[in-house]
Design a protein around this motif. Structure first.
Motif, PDB file in Angstrom:
ATOM      1  N   ARG A  14       1.039   4.072  -3.129  1.00 42.29           N
ATOM      2  CA  ARG A  14       0.710   5.505  -3.024  1.00 42.29           C
ATOM      3  C   ARG A  14       1.847   6.361  -3.579  1.00 42.29           C
ATOM      4  O   ARG A  14       1.612   7.389  -4.233  1.00 42.29           O
TER       5      ARG A  14
ATOM      6  N   GLU B  89       1.685   6.129  -7.395  1.00 40.22           N
ATOM      7  CA  GLU B  89       0.602   6.954  -7.923  1.00 40.22           C
ATOM      8  C   GLU B  89       0.963   8.435  -7.854  1.00 40.22           C
ATOM      9  O   GLU B  89       0.672   9.199  -8.793  1.00 40.22           O
ATOM     10  N   HIS B  90       1.595   8.841  -6.762  1.00 43.58           N
ATOM     11  CA  HIS B  90       2.008  10.245  -6.618  1.00 43.58           C
ATOM     12  C   HIS B  90       3.010  10.629  -7.700  1.00 43.58           C
ATOM     13  O   HIS B  90       2.922  11.722  -8.287  1.00 43.58           O
TER      14      HIS B  90
ATOM     15  N   GLU C  80       0.839  -1.218   0.000  1.00 41.92           N
ATOM     16  CA  GLU C  80       0.000   0.000   0.000  1.00 41.92           C
ATOM     17  C   GLU C  80       0.863   1.252   0.000  1.00 41.92           C
ATOM     18  O   GLU C  80       0.614   2.195  -0.761  1.00 41.92           O
ATOM     19  N   GLU C  81       1.879   1.292   0.848  1.00 40.16           N
ATOM     20  CA  GLU C  81       2.746   2.476   0.943  1.00 40.16           C
ATOM     21  C   GLU C  81       3.431   2.763  -0.380  1.00 40.16           C
ATOM     22  O   GLU C  81       3.467   3.908  -0.846  1.00 40.16           O
TER      23      GLU C  81
END
Length: 453
Positions: free
Chosen positions: A305, A308-309, A301-302
């Motif tokens: 993100r 995606e950023h 998950e980390e």
């Protein structure tokens, strides 16, 4: 004489090789005819140049394959312990996959849009491997290439660390070896114009101080690794190695990418899940779609993100990640069927039992002939190596390779209807492999070693 040949009568081995080559030529006139035709229009006479790297005088042409067997154009049947070097790890043309792609063949192949299989496949991957977010590619080479690009973007670091003798497909970045302790771009890499050592760091597997020293510079985005080295000959992690290595990697702000393309032989969730590893990203290629070209890669998950950023913060245009046919409908249907119905716990347990019997039998044969060789097994994957004990790193594994000896053994087995993996001595079993197939392999292996004494 090579140390790998201790205990063998090498003149007898060379005479055996000549007889086996003559036997192969006599047994396979139709393959010979087709090889001649292929030479007229195929570069190197084969669809891919490495198809000439087997032990055979000319390429063997396959007519059909199913389960643990295939048939050649001369009508010979073979028990397949190569299984496409894991591409057909669960057998050729698994029924569930064959049915799924037959259905999909009437419903379209590609549309550049998600199919109804996409979400179930991603959910299966998340459940199996413990990583929540996934993307798709056409091969593990592409998947590894895409992951490196994503992770460099996400971390702002430009270097990747790999292990000496590693295998991650055709990703340019990984073709760096240690030669007398010096990182060196591999001479066999064709057409490479950029200096790979500017952005690739290489250390020996199982060497924690070397890993620590390399990561301490703070410029490495990720460590890309198989959890067990496989393609140079199997190299197992020493007890406690990965626990310590993961602490070191995290301490220095790098990420860990585990390539499970070969080590998915360890269980439904791969070696990392079976052994409690916690990678930031994971790649699986060849076996995941039952033999249909496809691959997957997943993120925590980390990391998802951060990825995606990085994408949302970049200018518009091609990211360099993905191809038009990635996640096509045909491949997604194959993956869904393979994950849900073929790569089951029951299938793995059967494979493990067969592989254990194979490994034990190989050890018994080797011991009976008094040869200083060892046998290593990782789940359904077994390998015999020309050394008294398993190598502890890629350098040691490279030193015990003996292509001439390998080819004698491989061709002897092939002429008796048994195929093992070229380039090294790896054997796979699949759910369709029979106990009698294992017994037949062991008998032929025993007879081969007897011929070389």
């Amino acid at each position: 004489m090579h140390g790998t040949r201790d205990g063998l009568n090498w003149p007898r081995a060379q005479a055996l090789a000549a007889r086996e080559r003559a036997s192969y030529i006599a047994r396979n006139p139709e393959s010979a005819r087709l090889a001649g035709l292929a030479a007229q229009h195929l570069l190197f006479g084969v669809p891919m140049h490495w198809m000439n790297d087997w032990s055979t005088p000319f390429a063997l042409t396959v007519s059909e394959a199913s389960g643990a067997r295939f048939r050649d154009v001369d009508g010979h049947e073979y028990v397949d312990f190569c299984l496409g070097d894991t591409g057909a790890m669960f057998g050729h043309a698994p029924s569930a996959v064959a049915q799924a792609i037959a259905r999909q063949s009437m419903r379209g192949y590609t549309a550049m849009l998600p199919s109804e299989d996409a979400a179930p496949v991603a959910a299966q991957l998340a459940r199996r491997f413990g990583l929540p977010y996934w993307q798709f590619a056409l091969s593990a080479s592409d998947a590894n290439r895409f992951v490196l690009r994503w992770l460099r973007a996400a971390t702002g670091r430009d270097k990747v660390l790999v292990f000496n003798g590693c295998y991650h497909g055709t990703v340019d970045d990984v073709f760096v070896d240690l030669i007398d302790g010096v990182p060196t771009q591999r001479d066999s890499l064709l057409g490479q114009v950029h200096t790979l050592t500017d952005h690739t760091v290489v250390v020996e597997f199982n060497d924690l101080p070397a890993l620590e020293a390399a990561l301490a510079r703070g410029d490495i985005a990720c460590v890309l690794a198989e959890p067990v080295m496989t393609n140079i000959g199997m190299v197992l992690p020493e007890p406690g190695y990965w626990e310590a290595a993961q602490r070191i990697i995290r301490h220095h702000g790098a990420l860990l990418v585990i390539d499970e393309t070969h080590t998915i032989s360890s269980g439904p969730g791969g070696y990392a899940r079976e052994h409690g590893m916690l990678p930031d990203a994971l790649v699986v290629g060849k076996p995941i779609g039952g033999g249909i070209p496809c691959a997957v890669y997943g993120f925590t998950e980390e990391l998802a993100r951060k990825v995606e950023h990085a994408k949302r913060g970049a200018p518009s245009g091609h990211s360099g990640v993905g191809t038009t046919l990635s996640a096509n409908m045909f491949a997604m249907a194959a993956m869904r069927a393979n994950l849900e119905q073929v790569m089951t716990e029951a299938a793995y347990q059967r494979m493990f039992g067969l592989a254990a019997r194979l490994a034990e039998g190989l050890r018994d044969v080797i011991a009976r002939h008094g040869l200083p060789w060892c046998v290593t097994r990782v789940g359904a994957r077994t390998e015999f190596q020309f050394a008294p004990s398993s190598p502890r790193n890629g350098g040691e594994a490279q030193a015990i390779l003996d292509g001439e000896l390998e080819q004698i053994i491989h061709l002897y087995l092939l002429n008796r209807g048994l195929l093992i993996t070229p380039f090294h001595n790896m054997l796979l079993v699949c759910p369709a492999t029979a106990e009698s197939d294992v017994a037949r392999l062991l008998t032929a292996f025993d007879e081969c070693l007897g011929e070389m004494h």
